[in-house]
Design an enzyme around this catalytic site. Structure first.
Site, PDB file in Angstrom:
ATOM      1  N   HIS A 101      27.391 -38.637 -10.388  1.00  0.00           N
ATOM      2  CA  HIS A 101      26.348 -37.108 -11.071  1.00  0.00           C
ATOM      3  C   HIS A 101      26.356 -37.166 -12.379  1.00  0.00           C
ATOM      4  CE1 HIS A 101      27.605 -34.641  -6.356  1.00  0.00           C
ATOM      5  NE2 HIS A 101      26.519 -35.884  -6.864  1.00  0.00           N
ATOM      6  N   TYR A 103      29.647 -24.531  -8.505  1.00  0.00           N
ATOM      7  CA  TYR A 103      30.597 -23.375  -8.349  1.00  0.00           C
ATOM      8  C   TYR A 103      30.417 -22.740  -8.246  1.00  0.00           C
ATOM      9  CZ  TYR A 103      33.480 -27.612  -9.593  1.00  0.00           C
ATOM     10  OH  TYR A 103      34.488 -28.935 -10.046  1.00  0.00           O
ATOM     11  N   PRO A 160      42.586 -27.015  -7.809  1.00  0.00           N
ATOM     12  CA  PRO A 160      41.812 -28.360  -7.794  1.00  0.00           C
ATOM     13  C   PRO A 160      40.100 -27.824  -8.386  1.00  0.00           C
ATOM     14  CG  PRO A 160      41.922 -26.871  -5.914  1.00  0.00           C
ATOM     15  CD  PRO A 160      43.022 -26.751  -6.732  1.00  0.00           C
ATOM     16  N   LYS A 201      40.993 -32.544 -11.158  1.00  0.00           N
ATOM     17  CA  LYS A 201      41.413 -33.653 -12.146  1.00  0.00           C
ATOM     18  C   LYS A 201      42.931 -33.850 -11.577  1.00  0.00           C
ATOM     19  CE  LYS A 201      38.944 -33.077 -16.249  1.00  0.00           C
ATOM     20  NZ  LYS A 201      38.011 -33.625 -15.549  1.00  0.00           N
ATOM     21  N   TYR A 237      35.350 -32.281 -18.497  1.00  0.00           N
ATOM     22  CA  TYR A 237      34.820 -32.775 -16.712  1.00  0.00           C
ATOM     23  C   TYR A 237      34.729 -33.908 -16.786  1.00  0.00           C
ATOM     24  CZ  TYR A 237      32.511 -31.533 -12.866  1.00  0.00           C
ATOM     25  OH  TYR A 237      33.208 -31.578 -10.922  1.00  0.00           O
TER      26      TYR A 237
END
Length: 394
Positions: free
Chosen positions: A76, A205, A297, A301, A389
């Protein structure tokens, strides 16, 4: 077959971090034994994280277990954030000079590691019950355990605690030698796994006044969705129809229209907490992964922090056995914690920005809105999110 009486490195916990360390050491000629409290079937049934930082994916390749991940995993290059009924894409690759993440389930990582340990005749003792650690401040630590009704003991040069938040390893350190830091969030995540195609090509998200949601996936045909829910909710109160209706109500209309509904194959509620134990070493015992730290979550990580711990530990142990150099072991806790706290900050920030906190009052809600507006309008803020990220360097 009789269990070994001694080994160089004794690893407590047969999840991905313990198996990965054993695999990395074995490839350098260093023997180890892994003790796992549960059965292998139980370990492989756990539904966990699915996003790997580039560093974690590279470490799996170094361990010789990246072939299936590279065939079946999904690379991704971005994520999407849904705010105010609109989707906003963040191009992770463009913001980080080409870095990406890999979507590949933790269950698959664990299966690959078990297969690799079996192929190399690695010693993994499943169903090792009532583990107790001894002599941690001596140069001959050991662990005793029950296996098939008989008490056994294995001696080692070092013991590595990879047995999670509730494991015996951290609890074996005297309380006055540890500093504990914890934040418990006032909600959990209700997760649903279903064999349906994902609603989007990348993770979404979604921030909504009624609560956070996440659209994720494990493969092109298997989806994982999450809903923020109160801590007192029970899975039994959420049939599939209620889950799908709630999810779609929290998503932008264009995305909700692409959600394919289907029967759940797993459903669970996980509480959210931030937790760190310092230091991550006591004598000849070293902590790694959830035994030492927990992150919510939201920032993806948890498994990745465990992988970075294992990177530091494996290189330190290899230096010890190959070169007689103990600097890596002496500095393990310091090095690992420096990265842990940065990941804790990012996970806390992502959670704080994207979830609903109505109990904090109107001012906090408006500040949260301002933070999201700034993120979505500032290339600098987006670059900071992307850098964290995809994973900070080891």
């Amino acid at each position: 077959m009789a269990e070994p009486a001694s080994t160089s490195v004794l690893i407590i916990g047969g999840g991905p971090s313990g198996l990965l360390l054993s695999q990395l050491l074995h490839r350098q000629g260093i023997d180890s034994v892994v003790l796992e409290r549960r059965s292998r079937d139980h370990v492989l049934s756990r539904i966990r994280a699915g996003v790997l930082e580039q560093g974690a994916a590279d470490l799996l390749r170094t361990a010789g277990v990246g072939a299936r991940m590279d065939r079946e995993g999904l690379v991704h290059e971005g994520i999407e954030i849904a705010v105010g009924g609109r989707l906003h894409r963040l191009d992770l690759a463009a913001l980080t000079g080409g870095k990406t993440v890999m979507v590949y389930g933790q269950t698959e990582v664990t299966a690959d590691l078990y297969a690799a340990r079996d192929a190399m005749d690695g010693v993994v003792i499943d169903a090792a019950e009532d583990v107790a650690l001894h002599g941690l401040e001596t140069d001959a630590p050991s662990a005793s355990f029950l296996k098939d009704g008989a008490r056994q003991t294995i001696r080692a040069d070092f013991i590595i605690g990879c047995d999670g938040f509730h494991g015996v390893s951290r609890r074996s350190i005297p309380a006055d030698r540890l500093s504990l830091f914890e934040l418990v969030y006032p909600f959990g995540w209700l997760g649903l796994l279903a064999d349906v195609p994902p609603a989007a090509d990348e993770l979404v998200y979604a921030s909504h006044p009624d609560g956070f949601s996440l659209c994720s996936m494990r493969s092109p045909t298997r989806s994982r969705y999450y809903l923020q829910c109160p801590l007192d909710e029970k899975v039994a109160d959420w049939d599939d129809d209620r889950f799908w209706e709630t999810l779609c109500a929290r998503l932008p209309e264009e995305l909700a229209a692409r959600v394919t509904r289907g029967p759940s194959i797993e459903k669970s509620i996980a509480p959210l907490r931030s937790f760190v134990a310092e230091p991550m070493r006591h004598g000849r015992l070293f902590l790694a992964g959830d035994a030492a730290h927990i992150v919510p979550p939201t920032g993806a990580k948890g498994l990745n922090l465990a992988a970075s711990d294992i990177h530091y530990l494996s290189t330190a142990l290899i230096d010890h056995y190959r070169n007689g150099d103990d600097e890596g072991l002496e500095r393990y806790s310091e090095r690992a914690l420096a990265r842990v706290w940065k990941a804790e900050r990012f996970s806390w920030w992502m959670t704080s920005v994207l979830h609903s906190f109505p109990e904090k009052g109107a001012f906090a809600v408006r500040m949260q809105q301002a933070e999201l507006e700034y993120l979505l309008s500032s290339p600098a803020a987006q670059a900071s999110l992307a850098e964290n990220y995809v994973g900070l360097p080891y």
